[in-house]
Design a protein around this motif. Sequence first.
Motif, PDB file in Angstrom:
ATOM      1  N   ASN A   1       0.846  -1.190   0.000  1.00  0.00           N
ATOM      2  CA  ASN A   1       0.000   0.000   0.000  1.00  0.00           C
ATOM      3  C   ASN A   1       0.888   1.248   0.000  1.00  0.00           C
ATOM      4  N   PRO A   2       1.464   1.555  -1.178  1.00  0.00           N
ATOM      5  CA  PRO A   2       2.393   2.697  -1.225  1.00  0.00           C
ATOM      6  C   PRO A   2       1.719   4.063  -1.175  1.00  0.00           C
ATOM      7  N   MET A   3       0.401   4.106  -1.397  1.00  0.00           N
ATOM      8  CA  MET A   3      -0.284   5.403  -1.349  1.00  0.00           C
ATOM      9  C   MET A   3      -1.665   5.242  -0.729  1.00  0.00           C
ATOM     10  N   TYR A   4      -1.961   6.110   0.243  1.00  0.00           N
ATOM     11  CA  TYR A   4      -3.268   6.097   0.901  1.00  0.00           C
ATOM     12  C   TYR A   4      -3.686   7.541   1.123  1.00  0.00           C
ATOM     13  N   VAL A   5      -4.889   7.872   0.625  1.00  0.00           N
ATOM     14  CA  VAL A   5      -5.433   9.225   0.778  1.00  0.00           C
ATOM     15  C   VAL A   5      -6.742   9.120   1.552  1.00  0.00           C
ATOM     16  N   ALA A   6      -6.885   9.937   2.587  1.00  0.00           N
ATOM     17  CA  ALA A   6      -8.127   9.971   3.363  1.00  0.00           C
ATOM     18  C   ALA A   6      -8.628  11.402   3.454  1.00  0.00           C
ATOM     19  N   LYS A   7      -9.912  11.588   3.146  1.00  0.00           N
ATOM     20  CA  LYS A   7     -10.538  12.892   3.315  1.00  0.00           C
ATOM     21  C   LYS A   7     -11.690  12.738   4.301  1.00  0.00           C
ATOM     22  N   VAL A   8     -11.962  13.788   5.041  1.00  0.00           N
ATOM     23  CA  VAL A   8     -13.003  13.751   6.059  1.00  0.00           C
ATOM     24  C   VAL A   8     -14.100  14.747   5.679  1.00  0.00           C
ATOM     25  N   VAL A   9     -15.353  14.264   5.684  1.00  0.00           N
ATOM     26  CA  VAL A   9     -16.505  15.110   5.388  1.00  0.00           C
ATOM     27  C   VAL A   9     -17.484  14.972   6.546  1.00  0.00           C
ATOM     28  N   LYS A  10     -17.847  16.088   7.168  1.00  0.00           N
ATOM     29  CA  LYS A  10     -18.759  16.028   8.305  1.00  0.00           C
ATOM     30  C   LYS A  10     -20.096  16.674   7.955  1.00  0.00           C
ATOM     31  N   ASN A  11     -21.028  16.542   8.890  1.00  0.00           N
ATOM     32  CA  ASN A  11     -22.390  17.066   8.721  1.00  0.00           C
ATOM     33  C   ASN A  11     -23.106  16.485   7.494  1.00  0.00           C
TER      34      ASN A  11
ATOM     35  N   VAL B   1      -5.429  13.567   4.510  1.00  0.00           N
ATOM     36  CA  VAL B   1      -4.412  12.837   5.271  1.00  0.00           C
ATOM     37  C   VAL B   1      -3.808  11.826   4.300  1.00  0.00           C
ATOM     38  N   ILE B   2      -2.505  11.957   4.042  1.00  0.00           N
ATOM     39  CA  ILE B   2      -1.902  11.195   2.945  1.00  0.00           C
ATOM     40  C   ILE B   2      -0.626  10.495   3.396  1.00  0.00           C
ATOM     41  N   VAL B   3      -0.457   9.255   2.936  1.00  0.00           N
ATOM     42  CA  VAL B   3       0.836   8.568   2.937  1.00  0.00           C
ATOM     43  C   VAL B   3       1.137   8.269   1.477  1.00  0.00           C
ATOM     44  N   ASP B   4       2.272   8.747   0.988  1.00  0.00           N
ATOM     45  CA  ASP B   4       2.559   8.610  -0.440  1.00  0.00           C
ATOM     46  C   ASP B   4       4.020   8.241  -0.678  1.00  0.00           C
ATOM     47  N   GLU B   5       4.233   6.956  -1.016  1.00  0.00           N
ATOM     48  CA  GLU B   5       5.552   6.485  -1.428  1.00  0.00           C
ATOM     49  C   GLU B   5       5.469   5.853  -2.817  1.00  0.00           C
ATOM     50  N   LEU B   6       4.465   6.254  -3.580  1.00  0.00           N
ATOM     51  CA  LEU B   6       4.187   5.627  -4.866  1.00  0.00           C
ATOM     52  C   LEU B   6       4.926   6.335  -5.993  1.00  0.00           C
ATOM     53  N   ASP B   7       5.587   5.555  -6.833  1.00  0.00           N
ATOM     54  CA  ASP B   7       6.277   6.086  -8.003  1.00  0.00           C
ATOM     55  C   ASP B   7       5.247   6.328  -9.102  1.00  0.00           C
ATOM     56  N   LYS B   8       5.087   7.587  -9.481  1.00  0.00           N
ATOM     57  CA  LYS B   8       4.092   7.938 -10.502  1.00  0.00           C
ATOM     58  C   LYS B   8       4.758   8.345 -11.813  1.00  0.00           C
TER      59      LYS B   8
ATOM     60  N   GLY C   1      13.881  12.700 -35.677  1.00  0.00           N
ATOM     61  CA  GLY C   1      13.268  11.625 -36.446  1.00  0.00           C
ATOM     62  C   GLY C   1      12.717  10.481 -35.602  1.00  0.00           C
ATOM     63  N   GLN C   2      12.733  10.641 -34.281  1.00  0.00           N
ATOM     64  CA  GLN C   2      12.218   9.600 -33.370  1.00  0.00           C
ATOM     65  C   GLN C   2      10.970  10.129 -32.651  1.00  0.00           C
ATOM     66  N   LEU C   3      10.098   9.230 -32.317  1.00  0.00           N
ATOM     67  CA  LEU C   3       8.939   9.571 -31.498  1.00  0.00           C
ATOM     68  C   LEU C   3       9.286   9.282 -30.039  1.00  0.00           C
ATOM     69  N   VAL C   4       9.316  10.337 -29.223  1.00  0.00           N
ATOM     70  CA  VAL C   4       9.621  10.186 -27.800  1.00  0.00           C
ATOM     71  C   VAL C   4       8.296  10.326 -27.043  1.00  0.00           C
ATOM     72  N   ILE C   5       7.872   9.244 -26.423  1.00  0.00           N
ATOM     73  CA  ILE C   5       6.518   9.144 -25.865  1.00  0.00           C
ATOM     74  C   ILE C   5       6.567   9.028 -24.354  1.00  0.00           C
ATOM     75  N   GLU C   6       5.741   9.830 -23.681  1.00  0.00           N
ATOM     76  CA  GLU C   6       5.531   9.709 -22.239  1.00  0.00           C
ATOM     77  C   GLU C   6       4.191   9.016 -22.040  1.00  0.00           C
ATOM     78  N   ALA C   7       4.241   7.714 -21.839  1.00  0.00           N
ATOM     79  CA  ALA C   7       2.994   6.945 -21.740  1.00  0.00           C
ATOM     80  C   ALA C   7       2.214   7.375 -20.512  1.00  0.00           C
ATOM     81  N   PRO C   8       0.986   7.851 -20.661  1.00  0.00           N
ATOM     82  CA  PRO C   8       0.213   8.299 -19.489  1.00  0.00           C
ATOM     83  C   PRO C   8      -0.043   7.135 -18.535  1.00  0.00           C
ATOM     84  N   THR C   9      -0.012   7.435 -17.246  1.00  0.00           N
ATOM     85  CA  THR C   9      -0.182   6.369 -16.244  1.00  0.00           C
ATOM     86  C   THR C   9      -1.576   5.761 -16.276  1.00  0.00           C
ATOM     87  N   ARG C  10      -2.553   6.435 -16.889  1.00  0.00           N
ATOM     88  CA  ARG C  10      -3.884   5.835 -17.007  1.00  0.00           C
ATOM     89  C   ARG C  10      -3.870   4.654 -17.967  1.00  0.00           C
ATOM     90  N   ARG C  11      -2.840   4.614 -18.832  1.00  0.00           N
ATOM     91  CA  ARG C  11      -2.706   3.500 -19.780  1.00  0.00           C
ATOM     92  C   ARG C  11      -1.614   2.562 -19.279  1.00  0.00           C
TER      93      ARG C  11
END
Length: 803
Positions: A221-231, A401-408, A449-459
Amino acid sequence: MLVSTKWLNEYVNINGINPADLAEKITRSGIEVDSIIDRSHGMTNVVVGYVKECVKHPEADKLNICQVDVGEETTQIICGAPNIAQGQKVIVARPGAVLPGGMKIKKAKLRGEESNGMICSLQELGIEGKLVAKAYAEGIYVLPQDTIPGENALPLLGLDDTVLEFDLTPNRSDALSMLGVAYEVGAILSQGIALPKIDFTESAEKAEDKLKLRVDAPADNPMYVAKVVKNIKVAESPLWLQNYLMAAGVRPHNNVVDITNYVLMEYGQPLHAFDYDRLGTGEIVVRHAEEGEKITTLDDTERTLNSHNLVITNGKEPVAIAGVMGGANSEVHNGTTTVVIESAYFAPASVRQTSKEVGLRSDASTRFEKGVDPNRVQEAAERAAQLMAELAGGEVLSGSVIVDELDKTAERITISPDYINSRLGMKISMDDMLSILERLKIPTEAINGQLVIEAPTRRQDLRIKEDIIEEVARMYGYDEIPKTLPVSESTPGGLTPYQAKRRIVRQFLEGAGLYQAITYSLTSKEQSQAYALETAPVTELLMPMSEERSILRQSLIPHLLDATTYNVARRIDSVALYETGSVFLGEEEDGLPREVEHVAAVLTGKWVDHAWQGETKKVDFFVMKGIVEGMMERLGLLDGLAFEQAAIDGMHPGRTANIFLNGERIGLVGQIHPTEQKKRDLKETYVMELNLERILSVDTDELLYAPVPRFPSISRDIALVVDSGTSAGTLEAIIRKAGGKLLKDVKLFDLYEGNNVEEGKKSLAFSMTYFDPERTLTDEEVVKAHEKVLNALTNDADAQLRG
């Protein structure tokens, strides 16, 4: 994945495009659309009604007489739903309406009272019962009070919609979300997409002051995000939200839970909502479970955990199985006022192992197993917080509230257009490739003459050069790939000699009246070695489906007997089946079992049944033996075939024989033991099994045709008295050996035991044919050869000519 075109239209403009045409375009681009579902089912004349009055039917306790305002008039409708009441806004099918399943609505009289239409449940409008909220599962559906009587109900319920069902390959996990589908459709249609705008007001109170977070298993579990909503005010979700969820195959519950499911389907990021007060400690600790630790999940099932299963805890006890399902002890309920929104990245392997071990697969686990977008984890939490503020009146605490050690870090892929074209056999320009990648929203630069691609993390499926080649090919159009034939020296295909002989075996058995059966290779421990021609250590499965399917078979006969029993139990009295398949013996050097191909058959009931001619013949040993001999004759192996009486477990002691080919045992034939027949509720049943691999591997002489003989043959018949235990096969072998080259054929035509034959003896009669293709034989030559036969029978078998 179910994709509502109405929901999809919020992100990419598909107005004016026929759903069938859109489905065709999506399929041609590489994602197969399995089906196109019209949610309206062609319904008309379904409107909103207002129940002005509701009284009990005087002649029926379970019926109510309702006066319903349907806009243009107030009409009387009889309704039997338990939850019908005055003051409700309901769905009304007017007379003339046709509902799913062909139900036509007409004016009618129920127990003497007129009914002008029907008040409908969602199930009656074609919505699956499992998708209907529990509050309306057993009755009619109640619409919000702001709906207008007489208004068309189908748009209100989202039924003016078409749903596309995707059959996704495992690599396309990005299309398990509406945004992922929007990116795909936008690229196909060369349109931009509208991403959700996240904007809400946060309170001055900080989330980190309200909640503490610790992750003790960062590898899983390299990344955990918690948000708090009241009322929060827990209530039913707005109708549009319920409609979208039902279209996606998700059951609505309440606004808080529905929001987490909505964001799951929108972003592909699983979320979970905890009741903050039920947590009890104001703390979340992510850790591995203790061996044997238990948790009751939201489906009210207690589950026992292993030490490598990841759990979410309140610092004391588990409140969720990470990535799979939440716990009942922290569930959001009607009295919930403060919610903790969980959005996390859990390691795919960890979630898959846990899901399999606890026997629970969910929408969340499906997505975590395939890998979610690490850059959407926090964004999905923010989107859920926004919707809870809008739809549940919540007050979002400041920050997360976040713990984040994830390589993105995005995957970088460098590839040349020439490399792409050489692999595809095409001539696509660099500009076209850049256009395709731009449409797919894949950041790309052309450098030297080369295609340099940054593959999106959603793919998550874009990792190597070949992945980029596939993207270019499918978006350019698979139909545009030129059709060419390979240039090489090739030979036409054909069957190997082994395959051709196997086909002869099948054709012969089917020509003899047997039907082919295909049975499981897996069997039970008790049956694994029954009737086996050769036994060896069995191969057991580590995780069998059941005890009945836990071990690889070493004989084909047991399952053929099971199939025979199945048919006989269904009044099919005469059964003739055969099977060619592998048995599994011992273990090879590579650790896998040795596979040997066998052929087996089973017969029971009648072999001949000509009722008109009054001719009936039951199957017996000689029918099965004849099938074996006929098959071996077709294969050119009859000369080396021999049968020898045998005692085999599970077989009849006096009607069973081993089968030999050139002196080597290759099979068995005979009747099933009467005890086994009774156990299986079968009448006389005969089986055979042969080592087909050994038979088909025998080299045979080329088939030569001889001319019709011009010279006559001479026959001699003899009746021999021998011991009862002497087999006809033994005598036939002696005759053939002694008869020399002039003896062409030997046939047994009579067996006699009784009067004039000594007790313990029997009489066997043979007909022998002598023939020379080059000349006419003389009596002296035949007598000389015949004398040799008689002498051999006397000396080798103690046979006496019967007077």
